[in-house]
Design a protein around this motif. Structure first.
Motif, PDB file in Angstrom:
ATOM      1  N   UNK A 213       0.899  -1.265  -0.042  1.00  0.00           N
ATOM      2  CA  UNK A 213      -0.028  -0.073   0.011  1.00  0.00           C
ATOM      3  C   UNK A 213       0.782   1.164  -0.119  1.00  0.00           C
ATOM      4  N   UNK A 214       0.442   2.365  -0.578  1.00  0.00           N
ATOM      5  CA  UNK A 214       1.394   3.541  -0.468  1.00  0.00           C
ATOM      6  C   UNK A 214       1.700   3.881   0.866  1.00  0.00           C
ATOM      7  N   UNK A 215       0.917   3.766   2.021  1.00  0.00           N
ATOM      8  CA  UNK A 215       1.464   4.122   3.180  1.00  0.00           C
ATOM      9  C   UNK A 215       2.611   3.187   3.635  1.00  0.00           C
ATOM     10  N   UNK A 216       3.269   2.309   2.907  1.00  0.00           N
ATOM     11  CA  UNK A 216       4.468   1.476   3.154  1.00  0.00           C
ATOM     12  C   UNK A 216       5.750   2.756   3.505  1.00  0.00           C
ATOM     13  N   UNK A 217       5.410   3.766   2.411  1.00  0.00           N
ATOM     14  CA  UNK A 217       6.850   4.550   2.481  1.00  0.00           C
ATOM     15  C   UNK A 217       6.806   5.673   3.709  1.00  0.00           C
ATOM     16  N   UNK A 218       5.697   6.015   4.515  1.00  0.00           N
ATOM     17  CA  UNK A 218       5.661   6.813   5.455  1.00  0.00           C
ATOM     18  C   UNK A 218       6.248   5.772   6.690  1.00  0.00           C
ATOM     19  N   UNK A 219       5.677   4.567   6.640  1.00  0.00           N
ATOM     20  CA  UNK A 219       6.152   3.591   7.546  1.00  0.00           C
ATOM     21  C   UNK A 219       7.709   3.339   7.681  1.00  0.00           C
ATOM     22  N   UNK A 220       8.275   3.166   6.250  1.00  0.00           N
ATOM     23  CA  UNK A 220       9.743   3.172   6.216  1.00  0.00           C
ATOM     24  C   UNK A 220      10.360   4.363   6.660  1.00  0.00           C
ATOM     25  N   UNK A 221      10.069   5.287   6.221  1.00  0.00           N
ATOM     26  CA  UNK A 221      10.481   6.990   6.873  1.00  0.00           C
ATOM     27  C   UNK A 221      10.648   6.820   8.290  1.00  0.00           C
TER      28      UNK A 221
END
Ligand code: UTP
Length: 295
Positions: A213-221
């Motif tokens: 899901x696109x929210x993966x980026x925020x979680x990795x950050x």
């Protein structure tokens, strides 16, 4: 929502296949007549992916060249009836999909590599195809199988297969529960990375394909910002958090997987693809039979 974009991380050092990968990226190692990463781009394109971002780094420029037009080569082959098939095969490399490139500035792990694709992906779900994992299923490509799971449930979906018990300590072991009405798709609530005997939850391990899901980026950050260091950032942290929130699925995909980051995987890929190759398959089969008889 249809999944149209994919990231192929291909910036790793490939230490397990040195010295072969010293100047040739492991993603460019050959399987009969095509580099590994071409099989992966073909799988993505056959799954309906239109835009592909390949994550590279210094020394991996040959990957960019491979998916670009080769003007001189094409001009040499074009118009020669004896070389028509070769011309088509060379031209096809640059026409498989829209292929883009970005560099991972430091080799800091798979999660860090995927973050380099944040602005390319924007706010939509996307596929991740590990650049050294070739998975063959000509009828129903594995990325297409997995996109269908995401499109049905809207949850991050990891591709898994069962690995031999004596090898599970090299992978991760997933805690899974069945989903009513599904045969290959499971809920995944926990991941034990490189498990000891006591930590084995199942023989399912994550192998080479994920729909995120696109929210993966925020979680990795968040992970990188909360624990800044020189260490590598893996995807385990992301999957663990999604599993705890009941937002992670495991899909037991149908396909033959070859690990091109591993010497045995490279040989298995070459042998099996050669056996069914339209041009050399029969001759190679005869050769393998005579070789086996002489061992
Ligand atoms: P691997 O962990 O198998 O690749 O990552 P590696 O680090 O090259 O492996 P070693 O050195 O043999 O142990 C899976 C995929 O993710 C990419 C790799 O290129 C490979 O295709 N990767 C890995 C990145 O793009 N960036 C990284 O920092 C690490």
């Amino acid at each position: 929502m249809k999944i149209k974009k994919a990231i192929i991380p291909a910036a790793g050092l490939g230490t397990r296949v040195l010295p072969a990968s010293k100047s040739v990226p492991k993603e460019m190692l050959n399987i009969v007549d095509k580099p590994a990463i071409q099989y992966i781009v073909e799988e993505a394109a056959a799954s309906g992916i239109e835009d592909i971002l390949i994550i590279t780094n210094r020394g991996k420029g040959v990957i960019e060249d491979h998916f670009d037009h080769s003007f001189e080569l094409e001009a040499q082959l074009k118009g020669n009836p004896a070389k028509e098939a070769l011309y088509e095969s060379v031209k096809r490399c640059s026409e498989l999909a829209n292929v883009y490139f970005v560099r991972q500035k430091e080799t800091k792990g798979l999660a860090h590599a995927i973050l380099a694709g944040k602005s390319f992906i924007g706010d939509e779900p996307f596929a991740v195809l590990y650049g050294d994992d070739v998975i063959i299923n000509d009828e129903d490509p594995v990325t297409a199988q997995m996109c269908r799971c995401y499109e049905k449930y809207g949850k991050c979906t990891v591709g898994v297969q069962s690995v031999p018990e004596e090898l599970i300590h090299l992978y991760c072991s997933l805690g899974v529960t069945p989903i009513e009405g599904e045969t290959r798709l499971m809920n995944c609530y926990r991941i034990n990375e490189k498990p000891t005997k006591d930590e084995i939850l199942s023989l399912y391990a994550i192998l080479g394909r994920v729909i995120m899901p696109p929210k993966a980026f925020g979680m990795i950050e968040d992970e990188i910002n909360s624990t800044p260091s020189d260490k590598e950032y893996y995807l385990t942290d992301l999957f663990t958090k999604l599993g705890q929130a009941d937002e992670l699925l495991a899909y037991d995909f149908i396909g033959r997987r070859y690990d091109m980051g591993n010497k045995l995987g490279i040989m298995q890929a070459n042998c099996e693809v050669a056996l069914s190759h339209p041009e050399i398959g029969e001759d190679f089969k005869a050769y393998i039979k005579s070789l086996a008889a002489s061992i």
